[in-house]
Design a protein around this motif. Structure first.
Motif, PDB file in Angstrom:
ATOM      1  N   LEU A   1       9.208 -22.825  42.830  1.00 60.01           N
ATOM      2  CA  LEU A   1       8.137 -22.701  41.861  1.00 60.01           C
ATOM      3  C   LEU A   1       7.612 -21.276  41.840  1.00 60.01           C
ATOM      4  O   LEU A   1       7.580 -20.603  42.879  1.00 60.01           O
ATOM      5  N   LEU A   2       7.188 -20.814  40.681  1.00 55.46           N
ATOM      6  CA  LEU A   2       6.522 -19.527  40.566  1.00 55.46           C
ATOM      7  C   LEU A   2       5.048 -19.758  40.268  1.00 55.46           C
ATOM      8  O   LEU A   2       4.694 -20.580  39.419  1.00 55.46           O
ATOM      9  N   ILE A   3       4.200 -19.046  40.973  1.00 51.01           N
ATOM     10  CA  ILE A   3       2.764 -19.055  40.705  1.00 51.01           C
ATOM     11  C   ILE A   3       2.293 -17.604  40.691  1.00 51.01           C
ATOM     12  O   ILE A   3       2.954 -16.715  41.230  1.00 51.01           O
ATOM     13  N   ASP A   4       1.176 -17.359  40.052  1.00 45.05           N
ATOM     14  CA  ASP A   4       0.625 -15.992  40.025  1.00 45.05           C
ATOM     15  C   ASP A   4      -0.114 -15.682  41.322  1.00 45.05           C
ATOM     16  O   ASP A   4      -0.748 -16.564  41.892  1.00 45.05           O
ATOM     17  N   PRO A   5      -0.070 -14.433  41.777  1.00 38.52           N
ATOM     18  CA  PRO A   5       0.756 -13.339  41.248  1.00 38.52           C
ATOM     19  C   PRO A   5       2.191 -13.460  41.747  1.00 38.52           C
ATOM     20  O   PRO A   5       2.425 -13.984  42.836  1.00 38.52           O
ATOM     21  N   ILE A   6       3.152 -12.979  40.967  1.00 39.33           N
ATOM     22  CA  ILE A   6       4.553 -13.191  41.315  1.00 39.33           C
ATOM     23  C   ILE A   6       5.219 -11.971  41.926  1.00 39.33           C
ATOM     24  O   ILE A   6       6.320 -12.077  42.457  1.00 39.33           O
ATOM     25  N   ARG A   7       4.572 -10.810  41.850  1.00 39.92           N
ATOM     26  CA  ARG A   7       5.243  -9.602  42.359  1.00 39.92           C
ATOM     27  C   ARG A   7       4.213  -8.624  42.917  1.00 39.92           C
ATOM     28  O   ARG A   7       3.238  -8.292  42.251  1.00 39.92           O
ATOM     29  N   ASP A   8       4.440  -8.190  44.128  1.00 37.47           N
ATOM     30  CA  ASP A   8       3.607  -7.146  44.761  1.00 37.47           C
ATOM     31  C   ASP A   8       2.123  -7.489  44.761  1.00 37.47           C
ATOM     32  O   ASP A   8       1.283  -6.605  44.802  1.00 37.47           O
TER      33      ASP A   8
ATOM     34  N   ILE B   1       0.646 -10.707  36.920  1.00 41.94           N
ATOM     35  CA  ILE B   1       0.232 -11.971  36.336  1.00 41.94           C
ATOM     36  C   ILE B   1       1.234 -12.326  35.246  1.00 41.94           C
ATOM     37  O   ILE B   1       1.371 -11.606  34.250  1.00 41.94           O
ATOM     38  N   PHE B   2       1.938 -13.398  35.408  1.00 42.53           N
ATOM     39  CA  PHE B   2       3.017 -13.778  34.503  1.00 42.53           C
ATOM     40  C   PHE B   2       2.953 -15.253  34.130  1.00 42.53           C
ATOM     41  O   PHE B   2       2.998 -15.625  32.958  1.00 42.53           O
TER      42      PHE B   2
ATOM     43  N   THR C   1      13.374  -5.757  31.729  1.00 44.14           N
ATOM     44  CA  THR C   1      12.458  -5.405  30.652  1.00 44.14           C
ATOM     45  C   THR C   1      11.405  -4.420  31.143  1.00 44.14           C
ATOM     46  O   THR C   1      11.047  -4.410  32.323  1.00 44.14           O
ATOM     47  N   ASP C   2      10.918  -3.588  30.229  1.00 40.51           N
ATOM     48  CA  ASP C   2       9.939  -2.577  30.622  1.00 40.51           C
ATOM     49  C   ASP C   2       8.518  -3.131  30.655  1.00 40.51           C
ATOM     50  O   ASP C   2       7.599  -2.461  31.118  1.00 40.51           O
ATOM     51  N   ASP C   3       8.310  -4.343  30.153  1.00 39.49           N
ATOM     52  CA  ASP C   3       6.982  -4.963  30.137  1.00 39.49           C
ATOM     53  C   ASP C   3       7.181  -6.467  30.275  1.00 39.49           C
ATOM     54  O   ASP C   3       7.254  -7.185  29.274  1.00 39.49           O
ATOM     55  N   LEU C   4       7.266  -6.953  31.500  1.00 40.69           N
ATOM     56  CA  LEU C   4       7.653  -8.339  31.757  1.00 40.69           C
ATOM     57  C   LEU C   4       6.797  -9.337  30.998  1.00 40.69           C
ATOM     58  O   LEU C   4       7.299 -10.145  30.213  1.00 40.69           O
ATOM     59  N   THR C   5       5.489  -9.290  31.198  1.00 38.21           N
ATOM     60  CA  THR C   5       4.622 -10.283  30.568  1.00 38.21           C
ATOM     61  C   THR C   5       4.539 -10.080  29.056  1.00 38.21           C
ATOM     62  O   THR C   5       4.683 -11.029  28.279  1.00 38.21           O
TER      63      THR C   5
END
Length: 225
Positions: free
Chosen positions: A85-92, A96-97, A201-205
């Motif tokens: 499962l993915l939940i926010d935050p997902i990176r570093d 917020i995705f 992508t240069d802008d994930l969200t």
């Protein structure tokens, strides 16, 4: 199930392709748009079940309510230690995705005329969002049922044949719940959207939200008439 595919390229990529075609009129050595450009801006592919969505009838006209999980996105990765499962935050600790993407999907379905309801209120259909990383989802796909796991009433992640590729795709599915009994006790997927590549992508969200909007715009049959 017979599927009809729709493939759309974002406006920026269409501009790149058009300019490449024009340039070819002047020189034979001009290259088309780079794969990196396609990945950066992301493309959207949708397909639907033509046995349930056609000029003869549209299953969406029989629906009124839907369910989608609001706090998570499924995650399938070809590693036994990966999260599911993915939940926010997902990176570093900052990205917020999940929340904006799920909210966008939910809003699009509501704009199409359907009402969100809780899972235990017997919705007519479920909307599932899952990120597939390094998975070949265009190969053989099966949907085993596991009680108590992620998904609606045990509707499990797809089991797919895999190959190594450094890519990630957002898969959105609309699953028929209302007709479970008449579908031989099976959850039938009536629509899918593939969005990616999420990794480059240069802008994930931002790009993902644009792609979600495009997926529904090119699927006007998702509507309560």
């Amino acid at each position: 199930m017979v599927d009809m595919f729709y493939f759309r390229i974002p406006k920026m990529i269409r501009w790149l392709i058009l300019n490449s075609v024009v340039a070819l009129a002047f020189t034979s050595c001009m290259q088309g748009p780079e794969d990196a450009d396609l990945a950066k801006h992301m493309v959207v592919q949708t397909k639907y079940d033509t046995t349930r969505i056609s000029d003869a009838g549209n299953i969406f006209n029989s629906y009124s309510t839907f369910f989608i999980r609001l706090d998570t996105i499924g995650y399938v990765f070809n590693s036994p230690t990966a999260d599911t499962l993915l939940i926010d935050p997902i990176r570093d600790g900052t990205t917020i995705f999940v929340t904006p993407v799920v909210d966008s999907i939910k809003s699009r379905v509501e704009l199409a005329g359907f009402n969100y309801t809780a899972e235990n209120n017997s919705p007519d259909f479920a909307v599932k969002a899952v990120v597939l990383q390094n998975f070949s989802f265009f190969q053989t796909v099966s949907y085993p049922s596991y009680s108590g796991y992620y998904g609606y009433n045990g509707y499990y992640y797809p089991v797919v044949s895999t190959y190594y590729s450094n890519s990630a795709t957002l898969l959105i599915e609309i699953i028929d719940i209302k007709n479970f009994d008449t579908n031989n006790d099976k959850y039938v997927v009536v629509w899918r959207a593939y969005i990616g590549d999420l990794l480059f992508t240069d802008d994930l969200t931002g790009r993902t939200l644009e792609a979600v909007a495009m997926a529904f715009e090119q699927s006007p049959y998702i509507s309560k008439n």
